[in-house]
Design a protein around this motif. Structure first.
Motif, PDB file in Angstrom:
ATOM      1  N   TRP A  69       0.843  -1.204   0.000  1.00  0.00           N
ATOM      2  CA  TRP A  69       0.000   0.000   0.000  1.00  0.00           C
ATOM      3  C   TRP A  69       0.873   1.247   0.000  1.00  0.00           C
ATOM      4  O   TRP A  69       1.704   1.444   0.887  1.00  0.00           O
ATOM      5  CB  TRP A  69      -0.890  -0.023   1.245  1.00  0.00           C
ATOM      6  CG  TRP A  69      -1.625   1.252   1.541  1.00  0.00           C
ATOM      7  CD1 TRP A  69      -1.161   2.289   2.299  1.00  0.00           C
ATOM      8  CD2 TRP A  69      -2.932   1.627   1.122  1.00  0.00           C
ATOM      9  NE1 TRP A  69      -2.097   3.296   2.360  1.00  0.00           N
ATOM     10  CE2 TRP A  69      -3.196   2.908   1.650  1.00  0.00           C
ATOM     11  CE3 TRP A  69      -3.911   1.008   0.332  1.00  0.00           C
ATOM     12  CZ2 TRP A  69      -4.401   3.581   1.432  1.00  0.00           C
ATOM     13  CZ3 TRP A  69      -5.104   1.684   0.124  1.00  0.00           C
ATOM     14  CH2 TRP A  69      -5.347   2.950   0.666  1.00  0.00           C
ATOM     15  N   HIS A  70       0.674   2.083  -1.005  1.00  0.00           N
ATOM     16  CA  HIS A  70       1.380   3.367  -1.099  1.00  0.00           C
ATOM     17  C   HIS A  70       0.360   4.491  -1.273  1.00  0.00           C
ATOM     18  O   HIS A  70       0.479   5.301  -2.199  1.00  0.00           O
ATOM     19  CB  HIS A  70       2.355   3.355  -2.281  1.00  0.00           C
ATOM     20  CG  HIS A  70       3.732   2.856  -1.933  1.00  0.00           C
ATOM     21  ND1 HIS A  70       4.028   1.537  -1.784  1.00  0.00           N
ATOM     22  CD2 HIS A  70       4.896   3.516  -1.695  1.00  0.00           C
ATOM     23  CE1 HIS A  70       5.317   1.401  -1.462  1.00  0.00           C
ATOM     24  NE2 HIS A  70       5.860   2.581  -1.401  1.00  0.00           N
ATOM     25  N   GLY A  71      -0.642   4.509  -0.379  1.00  0.00           N
ATOM     26  CA  GLY A  71      -1.700   5.505  -0.525  1.00  0.00           C
ATOM     27  C   GLY A  71      -2.675   5.061  -1.595  1.00  0.00           C
ATOM     28  O   GLY A  71      -2.408   4.110  -2.333  1.00  0.00           O
ATOM     29  N   ALA A 127       5.066   0.358  -6.188  1.00  0.00           N
ATOM     30  CA  ALA A 127       5.756   1.652  -6.315  1.00  0.00           C
ATOM     31  C   ALA A 127       7.259   1.580  -5.978  1.00  0.00           C
ATOM     32  O   ALA A 127       8.075   2.186  -6.670  1.00  0.00           O
ATOM     33  CB  ALA A 127       5.081   2.702  -5.427  1.00  0.00           C
ATOM     34  N   ASP A 128       7.628   0.823  -4.940  1.00  0.00           N
ATOM     35  CA  ASP A 128       9.041   0.781  -4.532  1.00  0.00           C
ATOM     36  C   ASP A 128       9.944   0.230  -5.641  1.00  0.00           C
ATOM     37  O   ASP A 128      10.976   0.810  -5.959  1.00  0.00           O
ATOM     38  CB  ASP A 128       9.202  -0.084  -3.271  1.00  0.00           C
ATOM     39  CG  ASP A 128       8.749   0.654  -2.024  1.00  0.00           C
ATOM     40  OD1 ASP A 128       8.758   1.896  -2.034  1.00  0.00           O
ATOM     41  OD2 ASP A 128       8.388  -0.023  -1.047  1.00  0.00           O
ATOM     42  N   GLY A 129       9.548  -0.896  -6.192  1.00  0.00           N
ATOM     43  CA  GLY A 129      10.361  -1.516  -7.241  1.00  0.00           C
ATOM     44  C   GLY A 129      10.287  -0.745  -8.548  1.00  0.00           C
ATOM     45  O   GLY A 129      11.263  -0.689  -9.299  1.00  0.00           O
ATOM     46  N   ILE A 130       9.131  -0.157  -8.813  1.00  0.00           N
ATOM     47  CA  ILE A 130       8.963   0.612 -10.055  1.00  0.00           C
ATOM     48  C   ILE A 130       9.896   1.819 -10.046  1.00  0.00           C
ATOM     49  O   ILE A 130      10.638   2.055 -11.003  1.00  0.00           O
ATOM     50  CB  ILE A 130       7.489   1.040 -10.237  1.00  0.00           C
ATOM     51  CG1 ILE A 130       6.617  -0.179 -10.565  1.00  0.00           C
ATOM     52  CG2 ILE A 130       7.369   2.101 -11.344  1.00  0.00           C
ATOM     53  CD1 ILE A 130       5.123   0.043 -10.457  1.00  0.00           C
ATOM     54  N   GLN A 131       9.906   2.562  -8.930  1.00  0.00           N
ATOM     55  CA  GLN A 131      10.763   3.755  -8.868  1.00  0.00           C
ATOM     56  C   GLN A 131      12.233   3.395  -8.987  1.00  0.00           C
ATOM     57  O   GLN A 131      12.983   4.025  -9.745  1.00  0.00           O
ATOM     58  CB  GLN A 131      10.556   4.487  -7.539  1.00  0.00           C
ATOM     59  CG  GLN A 131       9.198   5.124  -7.398  1.00  0.00           C
ATOM     60  CD  GLN A 131       8.980   5.617  -5.969  1.00  0.00           C
ATOM     61  OE1 GLN A 131       9.450   6.676  -5.592  1.00  0.00           O
ATOM     62  NE2 GLN A 131       8.294   4.835  -5.157  1.00  0.00           N
ATOM     63  N   SER A 132      12.679   2.379  -8.227  1.00  0.00           N
ATOM     64  CA  SER A 132      14.110   2.057  -8.264  1.00  0.00           C
ATOM     65  C   SER A 132      14.484   1.454  -9.618  1.00  0.00           C
ATOM     66  O   SER A 132      15.522   1.781 -10.182  1.00  0.00           O
ATOM     67  CB  SER A 132      14.506   1.150  -7.102  1.00  0.00           C
ATOM     68  OG  SER A 132      13.635   0.055  -6.998  1.00  0.00           O
ATOM     69  N   ASP A 174      10.607   9.081   1.437  1.00  0.00           N
ATOM     70  CA  ASP A 174       9.452   9.076   2.342  1.00  0.00           C
ATOM     71  C   ASP A 174       8.603   7.854   2.037  1.00  0.00           C
ATOM     72  O   ASP A 174       9.057   6.935   1.344  1.00  0.00           O
ATOM     73  CB  ASP A 174       8.661  10.390   2.205  1.00  0.00           C
ATOM     74  CG  ASP A 174       8.063  10.598   0.811  1.00  0.00           C
ATOM     75  OD1 ASP A 174       7.986   9.620   0.025  1.00  0.00           O
ATOM     76  OD2 ASP A 174       7.680  11.744   0.492  1.00  0.00           O
ATOM     77  N   HIS A 175       7.380   7.817   2.555  1.00  0.00           N
ATOM     78  CA  HIS A 175       6.501   6.714   2.156  1.00  0.00           C
ATOM     79  C   HIS A 175       5.236   7.261   1.505  1.00  0.00           C
ATOM     80  O   HIS A 175       4.354   7.797   2.178  1.00  0.00           O
ATOM     81  CB  HIS A 175       6.127   5.803   3.329  1.00  0.00           C
ATOM     82  CG  HIS A 175       5.329   4.623   2.870  1.00  0.00           C
ATOM     83  ND1 HIS A 175       5.910   3.477   2.355  1.00  0.00           N
ATOM     84  CD2 HIS A 175       4.002   4.445   2.742  1.00  0.00           C
ATOM     85  CE1 HIS A 175       4.973   2.644   1.960  1.00  0.00           C
ATOM     86  NE2 HIS A 175       3.801   3.213   2.184  1.00  0.00           N
ATOM     87  N   ALA A 176       5.171   7.112   0.178  1.00  0.00           N
ATOM     88  CA  ALA A 176       3.976   7.480  -0.586  1.00  0.00           C
ATOM     89  C   ALA A 176       3.597   8.948  -0.458  1.00  0.00           C
ATOM     90  O   ALA A 176       2.498   9.349  -0.832  1.00  0.00           O
ATOM     91  CB  ALA A 176       2.796   6.591  -0.188  1.00  0.00           C
ATOM     92  N   ASN A 200       7.796  12.966  -1.955  1.00  0.00           N
ATOM     93  CA  ASN A 200       8.975  12.432  -2.642  1.00  0.00           C
ATOM     94  C   ASN A 200       8.615  11.249  -3.558  1.00  0.00           C
ATOM     95  O   ASN A 200       8.824  11.297  -4.774  1.00  0.00           O
ATOM     96  CB  ASN A 200      10.028  12.056  -1.586  1.00  0.00           C
ATOM     97  CG  ASN A 200      11.332  11.549  -2.170  1.00  0.00           C
ATOM     98  OD1 ASN A 200      11.461  10.374  -2.496  1.00  0.00           O
ATOM     99  ND2 ASN A 200      12.300  12.441  -2.319  1.00  0.00           N
ATOM    100  N   GLU A 201       8.027  10.208  -2.994  1.00  0.00           N
ATOM    101  CA  GLU A 201       7.712   9.027  -3.810  1.00  0.00           C
ATOM    102  C   GLU A 201       6.613   9.308  -4.832  1.00  0.00           C
ATOM    103  O   GLU A 201       6.624   8.749  -5.934  1.00  0.00           O
ATOM    104  CB  GLU A 201       7.298   7.854  -2.913  1.00  0.00           C
ATOM    105  CG  GLU A 201       8.469   7.197  -2.203  1.00  0.00           C
ATOM    106  CD  GLU A 201       8.156   5.760  -1.778  1.00  0.00           C
ATOM    107  OE1 GLU A 201       8.947   4.881  -2.145  1.00  0.00           O
ATOM    108  OE2 GLU A 201       7.147   5.534  -1.089  1.00  0.00           O
ATOM    109  N   THR A 202       5.667  10.154  -4.468  1.00  0.00           N
ATOM    110  CA  THR A 202       4.574  10.457  -5.400  1.00  0.00           C
ATOM    111  C   THR A 202       5.103  11.143  -6.657  1.00  0.00           C
ATOM    112  O   THR A 202       4.790  10.736  -7.781  1.00  0.00           O
ATOM    113  CB  THR A 202       3.526  11.368  -4.718  1.00  0.00           C
ATOM    114  OG1 THR A 202       2.930  10.650  -3.647  1.00  0.00           O
ATOM    115  CG2 THR A 202       2.442  11.796  -5.702  1.00  0.00           C
TER     116      THR A 202
HETATM  117 ZN   LIG Z   1       7.912   3.211  -0.979  1.00  0.00          ZN
END
Ligand SMILES: [Zn+2]
Length: 252
Positions: A34-36, A43-48, A176-178, A181-183
């Motif tokens: 869950w990222h919001g 989201a974590d793997g997609i961004q990295s 951050d978390h969701a 920054n991540e958004t």
């Molecule tokens: Zn994340």
């Protein structure tokens, strides 16, 4: 640039040419989490992975498939397992009750995760890699960072994360978390996967988001700047390590 950088898409000859030029493996430390209400569960793997693809296109190296299991804080009661953002610990944009957030399916204990990373490192060394870049989900990065010395000693792999090249509360990668920054990173690298309207409409409550509120802080330019700065810093840093290593190899 449209060159192949994903490990699973390469034929052996392409792989050999790539690794000879630049023996760097990039490992996206993902989750299904869950990222919001507005971000994809991966989201974590997609961004990295998107950061790694951009760096690999620039300086070389090979991008591994996304992991989706990772460590996190954990709470177990007789009926259910709760972990990560399920457990309210403060610092979130909106306070909320402890609850199982929809879609999360990634938790594993620290020791098992370390064992997984060891096996991945052993396989990568065997395949010919000299440097392993890991980045993504916060607790996965912390475990990976703790193992750096061990991975160098046991598998002769130099291990780094994006934080080794750029540490900054505003422009750090996945800081951050969701939240903002991540958004805005996700909005930059995969705009097709972000549903901002879900947090702008006020119909859905943005629980499980920790950091600056993306509705008030940041915009598309902010996301672009984070990505550009990190591609730049990581490319430069990896080139420096490669030069050092290759000098060392020729000396030996
Ligand atoms: Zn994340």
């Amino acid at each position: 640039m449209n060159q192949k950088v994903l490990y699973e898409e390469m034929c052996p000859q392409e792989f050999l040419e790539k690794i000879k030029k630049c023996p760097v493996a990039y490992l996206p430390l993902g989750t299904l989490e869950w990222h919001g209400p507005h971000l994809p569960l991966g989201a974590d793997g997609i961004q990295s992975q998107e950061l790694f693809i951009r760096v690999a296109e620039k300086i070389g190296g090979i991008v591994l498939p996304k992991l989706f299991l990772g460590p996190d804080r954990y709470f177990h009661n007789p009926n259910q397992e709760l972990y990560g953002m399920d457990i309210y610990t403060g610092g979130t944009i909106i306070p909320y009750e402890m609850q199982q957030l929809p879609g999360s399916a990634y938790w594993m204990p620290d020791e098992q995760y370390q064992e997984l990373i060891r096996r991945i490192a052993a396989n990568l060394t065997r395949a010919g890699f000299k440097i392993l870049v890991g980045h993504g989900h916060g607790p996965s990065i912390w475990q990976f960072e703790k193992m750096k010395t061990e991975l160098k000693e046991k598998y002769d792999l130099i291990c780094v994360t994006a934080f080794d090249f750029l540490q900054d509360e505003v422009f750090g990668y996945q800081y951050d978390h969701a939240a903002a920054n991540e958004t805005w990173i996700t909005q930059n690298v995969r705009p097709d996967l972000v549903q901002m309207e879900r947090i702008l409409s006020g119909k859905e409550i943005p629980v499980g988001m920790a950091g600056k509120d993306p509705r008030k802080f940041g915009d598309e330019n902010y996301g672009r700047e984070i990505v550009e700065k990190n591609v730049e810093a990581m490319s430069k840093g990896l080139k420096e390590i490669l030069t050092r290593c290759f000098q060392k190899y020729t000396e030996e």
